[in-house]
Design a protein around this motif. Structure first.
Motif, short mmCIF file in Angstrom:
data_model
loop_
_atom_site.label_atom_id
_atom_site.label_comp_id
_atom_site.label_asym_id
_atom_site.label_seq_id
_atom_site.Cartn_x
_atom_site.Cartn_y
_atom_site.Cartn_z
N MET A 155 0.85 -1.21 0.00
CA MET A 155 0.00 0.00 0.00
C MET A 155 0.88 1.26 0.00
SD MET A 155 -3.15 0.92 -0.02
CE MET A 155 -3.58 2.18 1.19
N MET A 156 0.62 2.17 -0.94
CA MET A 156 1.39 3.41 -0.95
C MET A 156 0.64 4.45 -0.08
SD MET A 156 3.30 3.78 -4.56
CE MET A 156 2.09 4.14 -5.80
N ARG A 157 1.44 5.10 0.77
CA ARG A 157 0.85 6.13 1.63
C ARG A 157 0.71 7.43 0.87
NH1 ARG A 157 4.17 3.94 5.50
NH2 ARG A 157 5.84 5.13 4.59
N MET A 158 -0.26 8.23 1.22
CA MET A 158 -0.43 9.50 0.53
C MET A 158 -0.81 10.59 1.53
SD MET A 158 -2.62 10.05 -2.87
CE MET A 158 -2.28 8.38 -3.35
N ASP A 159 -0.02 11.65 1.58
CA ASP A 159 -0.33 12.74 2.49
C ASP A 159 -0.62 13.97 1.64
OD1 ASP A 159 0.24 11.50 5.13
OD2 ASP A 159 2.17 11.18 4.16
N THR A 160 -1.89 14.21 1.42
CA THR A 160 -2.22 15.25 0.44
C THR A 160 -1.98 16.66 0.96
OG1 THR A 160 -4.47 14.92 1.15
CG2 THR A 160 -3.86 13.96 -0.96
N ASP A 161 -1.77 16.78 2.29
CA ASP A 161 -1.52 18.14 2.78
C ASP A 161 -0.02 18.45 2.83
OD1 ASP A 161 -0.56 16.74 4.94
OD2 ASP A 161 -1.71 17.84 6.45
N ALA A 162 0.81 17.61 2.20
CA ALA A 162 2.25 17.83 2.27
C ALA A 162 2.68 18.98 1.35
CB ALA A 162 2.98 16.55 1.87
N VAL A 163 3.73 19.65 1.76
CA VAL A 163 4.33 20.71 0.93
C VAL A 163 5.84 20.52 0.92
CG1 VAL A 163 2.60 22.52 1.22
CG2 VAL A 163 4.45 22.31 2.90
N GLU A 164 6.46 21.04 -0.12
CA GLU A 164 7.92 21.06 -0.14
C GLU A 164 8.38 22.31 0.61
OE1 GLU A 164 10.55 20.28 -3.71
OE2 GLU A 164 10.77 22.44 -3.52
N VAL A 165 9.27 22.11 1.55
CA VAL A 165 9.83 23.25 2.27
C VAL A 165 11.29 23.37 1.85
CG1 VAL A 165 10.15 24.33 4.53
CG2 VAL A 165 8.37 22.59 4.23
N ASN A 166 11.66 24.54 1.40
CA ASN A 166 13.07 24.76 1.05
C ASN A 166 13.80 25.31 2.26
OD1 ASN A 166 13.57 24.19 -1.87
ND2 ASN A 166 11.73 25.46 -2.02
N PHE A 167 14.80 24.56 2.71
CA PHE A 167 15.67 25.04 3.79
C PHE A 167 16.94 25.56 3.13
CE2 PHE A 167 12.68 22.58 6.13
CZ PHE A 167 12.61 23.18 7.38
N ASP A 168 17.14 26.87 3.17
CA ASP A 168 18.34 27.43 2.55
C ASP A 168 19.48 27.50 3.55
OD1 ASP A 168 16.47 27.99 0.49
OD2 ASP A 168 17.70 29.67 -0.18
N GLY A 169 20.68 27.35 3.06
CA GLY A 169 21.85 27.53 3.90
C GLY A 169 22.09 29.03 4.08
N LEU A 170 22.13 29.46 5.33
CA LEU A 170 22.44 30.87 5.57
C LEU A 170 23.96 31.04 5.39
CD1 LEU A 170 21.72 33.70 6.57
CD2 LEU A 170 21.79 32.83 8.91
N VAL A 171 24.34 31.94 4.50
CA VAL A 171 25.76 32.14 4.19
C VAL A 171 26.50 32.56 5.46
CG1 VAL A 171 27.41 33.49 2.85
CG2 VAL A 171 25.22 32.79 1.83
N GLY A 172 27.59 31.89 5.76
CA GLY A 172 28.35 32.19 6.98
C GLY A 172 29.27 33.40 6.82
N PRO A 173 29.74 33.93 7.96
CA PRO A 173 30.56 35.15 7.95
C PRO A 173 31.96 34.98 7.35
CG PRO A 173 30.10 34.40 10.21
CD PRO A 173 29.38 33.48 9.30
N THR A 174 32.37 33.75 7.02
CA THR A 174 33.71 33.60 6.44
C THR A 174 33.67 33.33 4.94
OG1 THR A 174 33.80 31.22 6.91
CG2 THR A 174 34.66 32.72 8.62
N HIS A 175 32.55 33.64 4.32
CA HIS A 175 32.45 33.47 2.86
C HIS A 175 33.66 34.11 2.17
CE1 HIS A 175 31.20 34.07 -1.24
NE2 HIS A 175 31.13 35.38 -1.07
N ASN A 176 34.39 33.29 1.40
CA ASN A 176 35.58 33.83 0.72
C ASN A 176 35.90 32.97 -0.50
OD1 ASN A 176 38.40 32.16 1.36
ND2 ASN A 176 36.74 31.71 2.79
N TYR A 177 36.86 33.45 -1.28
CA TYR A 177 37.22 32.76 -2.53
C TYR A 177 38.62 32.16 -2.43
CZ TYR A 177 33.17 35.36 -4.14
OH TYR A 177 31.90 35.86 -4.26
N ALA A 178 38.67 30.94 -1.90
CA ALA A 178 39.97 30.31 -1.69
C ALA A 178 40.33 29.32 -2.79
CB ALA A 178 39.98 29.60 -0.32
N GLY A 179 39.44 29.14 -3.75
CA GLY A 179 39.73 28.23 -4.87
C GLY A 179 39.91 26.79 -4.42
N LEU A 180 39.02 26.33 -3.57
CA LEU A 180 39.20 25.02 -2.95
C LEU A 180 38.63 23.85 -3.75
CD1 LEU A 180 38.17 26.04 0.71
CD2 LEU A 180 40.49 25.74 -0.17
#
Ligand code: SUG
Length: 447
Positions: A1-26
């Motif tokens: 039996m496949m379950r179905m939750d019709t009240d489901a939504v996709e929630v996007n969890f974004d990564g909050l950019v941290g204070p050390t954002h930099n360009y180190a070419g890693l």
């Protein structure tokens, strides 16, 4: 039996950019990271750009959350390389003897949460819980330190118990890379219905697939790692489908499948060079979908090389757009601003909307330039978690974006982030104290 939750939504969890954002070419193989190595970054602007996207999507009526940055520098990484003593002594010694290790320890790479974990909604797991496996990210040293803190944040946002289950990362060994949701797409007629899990891998450790192909850059995702995740989450085998990424795409700088295709509900937008087995791959994906949903439409939108050359796809990050379902049921493509600057891509997007035959009705454009210069577009910055109403209610409100959390986070960023940061400034001893204060204050913001 496949379950179905019709009240489901996709929630996007974004990564909050941290204070050390930099360009180190890693990130060898990520052309933007390689190209922008050594540039001066703007951490405050980067975080505000990310927050603006979160707020805009929340204002469209989409459920939006965030995952906080990780404490930096990663002391465990530095100590693991033999630096000892107080934190200050470790940092000072590393900055002299091994600036590349210091840069890895300071990386703000946890912002790209598409790589944080793979998530299986409760409609598809064996026990009706939402399952999380943090990615081991072993392909890149700076990213390999993320999993323990990722797990800590995920456990706080999705408390283990009746609704949420957490797994350990896939064991490591040479080539056993798991890059999380960046190589995972889930298809279903709509959120809440059982889905087809589409895992795209770059190599197979046991079959030595990579050895037989000529790759200019390393492939990051092992087939065995994706199999492990699907197994741990208890996804029925008829709901799991695997496909090999094309060598041509990887060699053009497509280090994850989310740089060359994007899917949502019953739509896949893909470049014809995305998969090694081309049209055959698409045919077998469609067959797998129709085995679950025989009479339902499945929209396969192919972008040809003639229309958008691979190099333009990588430069614009067209396929790293988010494809989202709006509250009215239509879809919008959330694109990086760079798409409007590449002629072939801008023309494609215009026609896509005018066409009217696909569910994609709107193209939204965001300035995410700071993250983009490290190879992180709109889709890299978000982890998709499909939740029923009851599951969403179990997520602490402090991690969901509304006017109040947005306002508090902006204020926090304005107070604690530097305006500019160059890689050589990572050795500045004052940075450590600034970051400590920022993380302490963040705890207060989170309550
Ligand atoms: O892993 N860049 C990230 C970008 C990740 C993008 N994610 C997805 N496509 N899902 C990476 O290569 C660059 C950091 C630096 O060079 O400083 C970096 O880690």
């Amino acid at each position: 039996m496949m379950r179905m939750d019709t009240d489901a939504v996709e929630v996007n969890f974004d990564g909050l950019v941290g204070p050390t954002h930099n360009y180190a070419g890693l990130s060898f193989g990520n052309v933007a990271s390689m190209k922008n190595r050594g540039q001066v970054a703007r951490p405050r602007e980067a975080a505000l750009q990310g927050l603006a996207k979160m707020k805009a999507l929340a204002d469209l009526g989409l459920a939006q959350g965030f995952i906080p940055p990780h404490p930096r520098p990663g002391m465990q990484l530095l100590r693991g390389f033999g630096f000892a003593g107080s934190d200050e002594a470790v940092i000072a010694a590393a900055s002299k003897a091994a600036p590349h290790l210091l840069a890895a320890a300071y990386s703000a790479s946890p912002m790209w949460v598409a790589n944080a974990a793979t998530v299986t909604p409760s409609s598809d797991s064996f026990d009706g819980k939402v399952h999380f496996t943090p990615a081991n990210l072993v392909s890149k040293l700076h990213r390999s330190q993320e999993a323990p803190q990722t797990e800590r944040w995920l456990r706080r946002i999705f408390p283990e118990g009746e609704r949420f289950a957490h797994h350990v990362p896939v064991p490591v060994g040479q080539g056993m890379g798991d890059e999380g949701a960046a190589n995972h797409t889930r298809f279903a007629p709509r959120a809440g219905m059982p889905g087809l899990h589409f895992f795209v891998y770059g190599h197979s450790v046991f079959a030595n697939v990579e050895d037989t192909r000529r790759l200019r850059f390393p492939s990051r995702q092992a087939k065995e790692a994706s199999e492990a995740v699907a197994r741990a989450h208890g996804i029925p085998s008829r709901q799991v489908h695997f496909e090999l990424q094309s060598a041509r795409a990887i060699s053009a700088g497509v280090f994850h499948n989310d740089v060359i295709s994007v899917g949502n509900d019953n739509v896949l937008l893909y470049h014809e060079a995305a998969f090694e087995h081309g049209a055959r791959a698409i045919k077998s994906l469609a067959a797998a979908y129709h085995a679950l949903y025989p009479s339902q439409p499945f929209h396969l939108i192919k972008v040809t090389q003639r229309r958008v050359p691979l190099v333009d796809a990588v430069r614009s990050y067209l396929f790293n757009s988010q494809l989202v379902t709006l509250p009215d049921g239509s879809m919008a493509l959330v694109t990086p601003g760079e798409c409007q600057e590449v002629k072939t891509v801008a023309a494609f997007l215009r026609q896509l909307v005018e066409d009217g035959r696909t569910p994609i009705r709107r193209v939204l454009s965001f300035d995410l330039r700071q993250s983009m210069r490290n190879g992180g577009g709109p889709a890299c910055l978000r982890l998709r978690v499909t939740l029923t109403k009851r599951e969403l209610a179990a997520v602490p409100g402090a991690f969901l974006i509304d006017d109040s959390t947005y306002g508090r986070l902006v204020e926090w960023v304005m107070r604690h982030y530097r305006e500019v940061l160059a890689p050589e400034q990572l050795s500045d001893p004052e940075l450590v104290a600034e970051l400590r204060a920022a993380m302490e204050e963040l705890e207060r913001v989170l309550g």
